[in-house]
Structures are given as C-alpha cells and as structure tokens.
Design an enzyme around this catalytic site. Structure first.
Site, PDB file in Angstrom:
ATOM      1  CE  LYS A 126      -4.390   1.104   0.163  1.00  0.00           C
ATOM      2  NZ  LYS A 126      -5.567   0.407  -0.352  1.00  0.00           N
ATOM      3  CG  ASP A 166      -7.332   3.395  -0.960  1.00  0.00           C
ATOM      4  OD1 ASP A 166      -7.864   2.288  -0.881  1.00  0.00           O
ATOM      5  OD2 ASP A 166      -7.344   4.211  -0.002  1.00  0.00           O
TER       6      ASP A 166
HETATM    7  P1  NDP Z   1     -12.899   7.794  -2.961  1.00  0.00           P
HETATM    8  O1  NDP Z   1     -11.821   8.776  -2.749  1.00  0.00           O
HETATM    9  O2  NDP Z   1     -13.438   7.569  -4.313  1.00  0.00           O
HETATM   10  O3  NDP Z   1     -14.132   8.123  -1.993  1.00  0.00           O
HETATM   11  C1  NDP Z   1     -13.982   8.163  -0.628  1.00  0.00           C
HETATM   12  C2  NDP Z   1     -15.313   8.515   0.006  1.00  0.00           C
HETATM   13  O4  NDP Z   1     -15.215   8.375   1.423  1.00  0.00           O
HETATM   14  C3  NDP Z   1     -15.726   9.955  -0.256  1.00  0.00           C
HETATM   15  O5  NDP Z   1     -17.107  10.039  -0.256  1.00  0.00           O
HETATM   16  C4  NDP Z   1     -15.123  10.667   0.968  1.00  0.00           C
HETATM   17  O6  NDP Z   1     -15.734  11.903   1.296  1.00  0.00           O
HETATM   18  C5  NDP Z   1     -15.393   9.652   2.047  1.00  0.00           C
HETATM   19  N1  NDP Z   1     -14.405   9.829   3.129  1.00  0.00           N
HETATM   20  C6  NDP Z   1     -13.050   9.808   3.026  1.00  0.00           C
HETATM   21  N2  NDP Z   1     -12.481  10.049   4.207  1.00  0.00           N
HETATM   22  C7  NDP Z   1     -13.503  10.221   5.066  1.00  0.00           C
HETATM   23  C8  NDP Z   1     -13.572  10.496   6.443  1.00  0.00           C
HETATM   24  N3  NDP Z   1     -12.459  10.662   7.176  1.00  0.00           N
HETATM   25  N4  NDP Z   1     -14.804  10.594   7.017  1.00  0.00           N
HETATM   26  C9  NDP Z   1     -15.938  10.411   6.282  1.00  0.00           C
HETATM   27  N5  NDP Z   1     -15.918  10.162   4.958  1.00  0.00           N
HETATM   28  C10 NDP Z   1     -14.736  10.068   4.373  1.00  0.00           C
HETATM   29  O7  NDP Z   1     -12.340   6.418  -2.352  1.00  0.00           O
HETATM   30  P2  NDP Z   1     -12.821   4.934  -2.622  1.00  0.00           P
HETATM   31  O8  NDP Z   1     -14.278   4.881  -2.844  1.00  0.00           O
HETATM   32  O9  NDP Z   1     -11.905   4.354  -3.630  1.00  0.00           O
HETATM   33  O10 NDP Z   1     -12.445   4.236  -1.230  1.00  0.00           O
HETATM   34  C11 NDP Z   1     -13.381   4.153  -0.141  1.00  0.00           C
HETATM   35  C12 NDP Z   1     -12.945   3.036   0.793  1.00  0.00           C
HETATM   36  O11 NDP Z   1     -12.887   1.778   0.068  1.00  0.00           O
HETATM   37  C13 NDP Z   1     -11.557   3.191   1.407  1.00  0.00           C
HETATM   38  O12 NDP Z   1     -11.556   2.629   2.696  1.00  0.00           O
HETATM   39  C14 NDP Z   1     -10.676   2.349   0.501  1.00  0.00           C
HETATM   40  O13 NDP Z   1      -9.495   1.906   1.149  1.00  0.00           O
HETATM   41  C15 NDP Z   1     -11.615   1.187   0.227  1.00  0.00           C
HETATM   42  N6  NDP Z   1     -11.294   0.404  -0.955  1.00  0.00           N
HETATM   43  C16 NDP Z   1     -11.246   0.970  -2.196  1.00  0.00           C
HETATM   44  C17 NDP Z   1     -10.978   0.180  -3.299  1.00  0.00           C
HETATM   45  C18 NDP Z   1     -11.024   0.726  -4.684  1.00  0.00           C
HETATM   46  O14 NDP Z   1     -10.958  -0.067  -5.615  1.00  0.00           O
HETATM   47  N7  NDP Z   1     -11.168   2.027  -4.889  1.00  0.00           N
HETATM   48  C19 NDP Z   1     -10.646  -1.256  -3.167  1.00  0.00           C
HETATM   49  C20 NDP Z   1     -10.809  -1.767  -1.822  1.00  0.00           C
HETATM   50  C21 NDP Z   1     -11.082  -0.947  -0.781  1.00  0.00           C
HETATM   51  P3  NDP Z   1     -14.945  13.294   1.067  1.00  0.00           P
HETATM   52  O15 NDP Z   1     -15.078  13.578  -0.383  1.00  0.00           O
HETATM   53  O16 NDP Z   1     -15.624  14.257   1.952  1.00  0.00           O
HETATM   54  O17 NDP Z   1     -13.518  13.043   1.503  1.00  0.00           O
END
Ligand code: NDP
Length: 445
Positions: A126, A166
């Site tokens: 990571k 991510d």
């Molecule tokens: P994105 O950046 O596309 O979206 C993240 C989302 O989570 C946004 O809506 C963001 O809101 C919100 N968010 C981030 N930080 C916080 C916080 N501290 N409190 C509340 N909301 C928060 O990321 P992904 O959708 O790619 O990833 C989301 C999760 O899924 C993560 O945990 C990631 O590790 C996991 N994941 C992702 C994969 C992938 O293929 N993308 C694969 C496996 C796991 P805001 O815009 O306000 O920050």
C-alpha cells in the site's frame, strides 16, 4: 504465553504510535488463534507470525511540487511493500491529508490476506501521500503526481510492485502517474492498475469493488434464503466504491436511501438517483449536499457518522476506516439492520465488529467483501501481460465467480475451526494459510 500473545505483545511495544496498524494486527491475530494453536510448532519454527507483522520494506520520500500561485509545496510519499510471498506487491495509493505510515501499514497488512483470498498470485502493499487533491486544479494534481512518480518509479514494476487507486486516487491520478512512469523508464507495461481503457485498463475495474461487494453480499444472503430485492440499504461514502455498490444494489432490486461524504449525508426515501450523484461527484467533483438542490424531497444532514441512525435492512460502509463505532452499530441493530458488508477497509471499530458478531448479524468483513477491486486489478495485469482486452461480460463473470469462491473459502474456514458463520475468523484464516505455506516453502527471507 501462547505464540499469538507473544507476537501481539511485541507488536504493541514496537508500534505503539500506530493505532490503526495495531487494530488490524489485533483483529487478525485473535482470529488466527485456532489455526496457530493447532500448528504452533511449525509456525514458530519458521517465525511466521513475527515475519508476517513486519513489512518487507517501507519507502518514504519527499514530494516537492509547485502550486498555481508559484509556491513550492512539500508532501511526504510512501510505499509499504508488506509481503511478496505469493506474488508481486499489489495494493492502492491513497492521497488524503490523514495518510501516515501507521495507516499505510494497516492497509498493507490487510491487503496481504485479502489478496491471498482472491486466489490470484499477488502479494500485499500500500502507498500514498498526505497530499489532498480536494480543491486542487488539474495542473496541480498533475505536478504532484509527476513528482511522486519521479521517486516511486525506482521501486515499482510490472513484476515487482503494482500500485492502484484508493481514496483520492482515481482515473485522473492514475493517468498522470502512468504517463510519468513511462516517460522516465521508457517502458509501456502494466505497472499500475485502474488505467483508462485507451491505455491498458480493464473493463469492470472502475465498478469492481462496489460490484464485488454486492455480489458477495448477495451470495451471503442467498445462503440464508434471502435476497436484496425490496431491501432498504444505507450506504456511506460517495466515492468510487459507494457509487458502484449503489448501482449494483439497485440493479438487484434494493432501495438505497443514503450516501455521504466527510461533511454529512443525504437521505432520499424514493431511492438515490445515482445519475445525479455521479454528476456531482465524478464530473463536478462537488459535495454530496448539492444533491438536495437537484432532487426534490431529499434531505441533507451535517455530520457523516449519523448516517448509521437511518433505519435499514442492510448497511454498506464504503467511506473510510473506523467510520462505524459501537454506538453506530447499536443504532443499526436497534433499527432493524440484519446484514453488514464492508466496502471500505476496516470501517468498523473492533468493538462494533464484535457487537455485530454477538448479535448474529450477517457480517462480511472488508478483507473478503471488498476484494473484488484488487481481483480485477490482477485480471488487468493478466490482460496487460497478454496484450489483450477481455469483454465487460467476461471480466464481470470472473469477478462474480471470484466473489463466490471467496464466500465459499471464508465460510468453510470458519466452520472448520469451530466458528460457523463468523466470516471475520474465516477470511483471516483462509487468507493466512496460503501465505504461511508459501513463506515456509521459500525459507527464511
Ligand atoms: P474515494 O476517494 O473515491 O471516496 C472516498 C469517500 O469516502 C468519499 O465520499 C469521501 O468523502 C469519504 N471519506 C473519506 N475520508 C472520510 C472520512 N475521514 N470521514 C468520512 N468520509 C470520508 O475512495 P474509494 O471509494 O476508492 O475508497 C473508499 C474506501 O474503500 C476506502 O476505505 C478504501 O481503502 C476502500 N477500498 C477501495 C478500493 C477501490 O478499488 N477504490 C478497493 C478496496 C477498498 P470526502 O469527499 O468528503 O472526503
């Protein structure tokens, strides 16, 4: 003292300032007790647990770049190469101000077991930076990505370490990173996944984590004679994982009533209009509260944690780590929630996940539930090596099969070690056994 307790004690002493990493290691170690106790001599002899909890390598570097006002800015970049026993390091890059070494170690550690569960030959890693892409211009994001890759390129490669996206790293960032890698090395190779379709990306990669989450949820429900049809679903987040989880859940007949970002959440009793969310988030890079200006009847509430107070049958946390604590877990159960599947990494605190298990909730932890993203990343690597592109239906079918197989392995491992229905134990054991065998076979390294 048992082998597990000995290693846990040392990990706590050596990593006291990394709470998320300690949380992830504690959860895994507690789940592994049964299998480690049954094979203690073998695992001790080869130092399996001590080696598993120590990353093979951590790279940390300066990332200087120039903003639109001409100011020099400096961020910190990392790559944690955690374990390469079963394949090249594989795992995303996260750009978010909260990123630090401890968070990336937790994510890299989790990734080792998750990648093993996919059945594909990928190790765990990571990386990322404390850079915040939010509010930056495209030029600033490009300048940052180019500087980040100017150091990272020497540590990665199609057969050594293959990063992906991510939080904060989507198609735009992967494009800039790939362009700089190619420019420096002269190599057009599958060194990153999540690439655009015009330059080596795979169909279904964008959708894979969210779709995979819903496929394994559907599989879990089908084993208890239920389905998603007509079920009320609460989703947190509005990024890549949340959007495609919503899309697939709706396709399978569920009604998704919430989405959120770090400021607050929306409720739409008519079911989320995903076209509106996608336009706000994917095209305008806006905030989720803009939804209520576009959809009559929907409401917006400040404070993202309260999303768990909305009554539902199924909860899909898809935002970030520790977004769902014990109090939220109690609210969900009290309001009738009977199934939870984790799209985000470690979204439930240790107390929340223990509560779900205690209450008999159908609970699928992240390691199994969100493995679809990295699985399709591995399929992207295969297509890049073959110089071929597979069709959407082909990749989607493979994703579905992989998620079904993860469900089978996870539930069988749980049952074998006396924890039927406990998918936390099942996922950790099933992921661990393959990595441990490969580490033993390869000697002390
Ligand atoms: P994105 O950046 O596309 O979206 C993240 C989302 O989570 C946004 O809506 C963001 O809101 C919100 N968010 C981030 N930080 C916080 C916080 N501290 N409190 C509340 N909301 C928060 O990321 P992904 O959708 O790619 O990833 C989301 C999760 O899924 C993560 O945990 C990631 O590790 C996991 N994941 C992702 C994969 C992938 O293929 N993308 C694969 C496996 C796991 P805001 O815009 O306000 O920050």
């Amino acid at each position: 003292m048992s082998y597990v307790d000995e290693v846990l004690k040392t990990v706590r002493e050596k990593n006291a300032s990394e709470p998320e990493f300690l949380q992830a290691v504690t959860e895994v170690m507690e789940s592994l007790r049964a299998v480690v106790d049954a094979n203690e001599d073998k695992y001790r002899k080869y130092g399996i647990l001590e080696r598993l909890v120590e990353p093979e390598r951590i790279i940390s570097f300066r990332v200087p770049w120039v903003d639109d006002q001409g100011n020099v800015r400096v961020n910190r970049g990392y790559r944690v190469e955690f374990n390469s026993a079963i394949g090249p390091y594989k795992g995303g890059l996260r750009f978010h101000p909260s990123v630090n070494q401890g968070i990336l170690k937790f994510l890299g550690f989790e990734q080792v077991f998750k990648n093993s569960l996919t059945g594909l030959p990928i190790g765990g890693g990571k990386g990322g930076s404390d850079f915040d892409p939010k509010g930056k211009s495209d030029r600033e994001v490009m300048a940052f990505c180019q500087s980040f890759m100017t150091e990272l390129y020497r540590h990665i490669g199609a057969d050594t370490d293959v990063p992906a996206g991510d939080i904060g790293v989507g198609a735009r960032e992967i494009g800039f990173l790939f362009g700089q890698y190619k420019r420096i090395t002269g190599l057009y190779e599958g060194v990153l996944t999540g690439k655009g379709l015009t330059y080596g990306g795979s169909l279904v990669r964008t959708e894979a984590t969210g779709y995979g989450l819903v496929y394994i949820l559907d599989e879990m429900l089908s084993h208890i004679g239920e389905s998603l049809k007509g079920r009320r679903v609460v989703i947190s987040g509005s990024g890549n994982v949340a959007i495609y989880a919503c899309q697939k859940a709706q396709q399978l007949g569920a009604k998704v009533v919430t989405m959120s970002d770090s400021n607050g959440y929306i409720v739409d009793e008519n079911g989320i209009d995903l076209d509106v969310v996608r336009e706000i988030k994917e095209i305008k890079r806006g905030r989720i509260k803009e939804y209520i200006d576009r959809v009559p009847g929907a409401s917006y509430h400040e404070g993202s944690r309260l999303v768990w107070s909305v009554a539902c049958d199924i909860a899909l946390p898809c935002a970030t780590q520790n977004e769902l604590d014990l109090e939220s877990a109690k609210l969900l159960v009290q309001n009738g929630c009977t199934a939870v599947a984790e799209g985000a990494n470690m979204p439930s605190t240790l107390e929340a996940s223990a509560y779900f298990l205690e209450k008999g909730i159908n609970y699928m932890p992240a390691k199994a539930a969100n493995a679809g993203g990295v699985a399709v990343s591995a399929l992207e690597m295969s297509q890049n090596s073959e110089r071929l592109s597979w069709s959407f239906d082909e990749v989607d079918r493979m994703l579905k099969d992989i998620m079904k197989e993860i469900y089978r392995m996870t539930s069988e491992a749980a049952e074998k070690y006396g924890h039927k229905g406990n998918f936390v134990v099942g996922a950790n054991i099933a992921g661990f056994e393959k990595v441990a065998e490969a580490m033993i076979a390869q000697g002390i390294c």
